[in-house]
Design a protein around this motif. Structure first.
Motif, short mmCIF file in Angstrom:
data_model
loop_
_atom_site.label_atom_id
_atom_site.label_comp_id
_atom_site.label_asym_id
_atom_site.label_seq_id
_atom_site.Cartn_x
_atom_site.Cartn_y
_atom_site.Cartn_z
N GLN A 1 0.84 -1.20 0.00
CA GLN A 1 0.00 0.00 0.00
C GLN A 1 0.88 1.25 0.00
N GLY B 1 0.67 5.58 0.27
CA GLY B 1 -0.20 6.68 0.64
C GLY B 1 0.59 7.84 1.20
N ASP C 1 -3.43 4.59 -2.02
CA ASP C 1 -4.23 3.65 -1.24
C ASP C 1 -4.65 4.17 0.12
N VAL C 2 -3.83 5.04 0.71
CA VAL C 2 -4.02 5.40 2.12
C VAL C 2 -3.87 6.90 2.31
N ARG D 1 -12.51 4.51 -2.30
CA ARG D 1 -11.51 3.45 -2.18
C ARG D 1 -10.49 3.69 -1.09
N ILE E 1 -8.18 4.05 1.95
CA ILE E 1 -8.11 3.61 3.33
C ILE E 1 -7.81 4.82 4.21
N ARG F 1 -13.14 0.90 5.55
CA ARG F 1 -11.90 1.49 5.03
C ARG F 1 -11.18 2.28 6.13
N GLN G 1 4.80 -3.70 4.02
CA GLN G 1 3.43 -3.68 3.52
C GLN G 1 2.87 -2.28 3.22
N ARG G 2 3.40 -1.25 3.86
CA ARG G 2 2.82 0.09 3.68
C ARG G 2 3.92 1.13 3.66
N ARG H 1 4.97 0.05 -7.38
CA ARG H 1 4.10 -1.13 -7.27
C ARG H 1 4.68 -2.29 -8.07
N ALA I 1 -0.70 -6.63 2.55
CA ALA I 1 -1.08 -5.43 3.27
C ALA I 1 -2.47 -5.61 3.87
N THR J 1 -6.28 -5.23 4.95
CA THR J 1 -7.52 -4.59 4.55
C THR J 1 -8.65 -5.22 5.36
#
Length: 367
Positions: A2, A4, A43-44, A73, A75, A105, A300-301, A332, A346, A348
């Motif tokens: 993810q 963000g 994503d975040v 979408r 998060i 989310r 993961q983030r 990515r 990640a 969710t």
């Protein structure tokens, strides 16, 4: 993986104009930045929690609820929820409510905060920071995982037959990260519960954070949650981009030099050498971000700090266009190609619900 952004919500004068935005302007800018994050495919979005000037995000759930209503979408997270000075009962209620409003989310990052005077404002003592973080989070987990709670501890009044409402969406609480820049006790806490560990490695040299993350991974495995590689890690970062690296350095330098958080310290060049800060072209951001995996392992983030030090909203939105269009798609692809089997996905809400269903199915089969 993810990607963000996170905001600390500082209200800082623009050193190139001398103008300081109003609190209203800054709040509206932060929300505009969050909407832009979804628009460019991130994503975040995460916001800090502060109760002192020069910061404005004193009510993260209010801000995130507003953003939730205008996104589909994204998060929504915190880059600090003050587990030390907030009542765990209120955290349980507020974030479960936000979780319902946002359709799952939502996750949050527990932290102790780094502003000493805040503690007495909420009736706490900073010398109790670690014990407060441990006790309050233990209660929060019970409030989310148990329908009726009887509890007695050191720092708040006892609970008898208490039910926190609303209950978590689908019976699954928001995923929790534990954020720390210096405390091995917090890395241990994240590992004990099998939660995520977020190393906000934006100010200190990487070797310091590598030790914290390595400790978390070892203890995650020790507590039976999986292999060290399956531990859930998040990292911070700071970037400022222009298509020409010399232009980026020239434009960002006055903001860096005047910033309250790191001005009058190491030079911009020294800081970019020792920390994740990248000031340059999109390609330079890609190359440096990929080195984080070499230092900390697969994670993961990745969150970037972009709206700080007095940068005007127009500039930040331009940065987000570059991040979403030229940087994140490449990251990515590269991270996915390098990622070995067995690394945790990640987190969710959908994945957590599926995991719980699988665990219940396996438990039923064993009976």
């Amino acid at each position: 993986m993810q990607f963000g952004i996170f905001s600390v919500g500082d209200v800082t004068p623009d050193p190139t104009t001398g103008r300081t935005p109003t609190e209203h302007e800054r709040i509206k800018a932060i929300t505009a930045i969050a909407l832009k994050a979804e628009e460019v495919g991130l994503d975040v979005f995460a916001t800090g929690e502060h109760h002192n000037p020069p910061f404005v995000p004193s009510s993260p759930t209010t801000m995130l609820g507003w953003i939730a209503a205008r996104t589909e979408r994204l998060i929504l997270s915190t880059s600090t929820t003050l587990i030390t000075t907030n009542d765990p009962v209120k955290i349980a209620e507020d974030y479960a409510m936000l979780q319902h409003l946002a359709g799952g989310r939502v996750d949050l990052m527990m932290g102790r905060g780094n502003t000493g005077p805040v503690y007495p404002w909420f009736g706490r003592d900073i010398r109790d920071g670690i014990p407060l973080a441990i006790e309050n989070y233990a209660l929060l987990r019970r409030l989310w995982h148990e329908d009726v709670v009887d509890w007695e501890g050191r720092f708040r009044s006892p609970l008898q037959g208490f039910t926190s409402t609303p209950r978590p969406l689908d019976g699954v609480p928001p995923f929790v990260w534990h954020g720390s820049i210096r405390s091995p006790e917090i890395a241990e806490q994240a590992a004990y519960y099998g939660d995520g560990f977020f190393a906000n490695n934006i100010f200190w040299p990487k070797d310091h954070f590598r030790r914290l993350i390595d400790l978390y991974r070892r203890r995650f495995a020790h507590h039976g949650h999986g292999t060290p590689e399956q531990a859930v890690v998040g990292l911070g970062g700071q970037v400022f981009m222009r298509r020409n690296s010399q232009e980026a350095v020239r434009e960002f330098r006055p903001y860096f030099d005047a910033a309250p958080v790191y001005g009058n310290g190491p030079s911009l060049e020294e800081f970019t050498e020792q920390t994740p800060l990248t000031v340059g072209s999109p390609q330079q951001v890609i190359e440096k971000t990929l080195t984080f995996r070499e230092t900390f392992g697969d994670y993961q983030r990745q969150l970037f700090l972009m709206d700080h030090a007095g940068l005007p909203l127009k500039t930040v939105l331009e940065q987000l266009d570059l991040l979403g269009e030229e940087v994140v798609p490449v990251l990515r692809k590269e991270f996915a190609a390098l990622r070995p089997q067995g690394v945790a996905d990640a987190p969710t809400h959908r994945a957590l619900v599926a995991r719980r269903a699988g665990e219940e199915q396996r438990a039923g089969a064993q009976q």
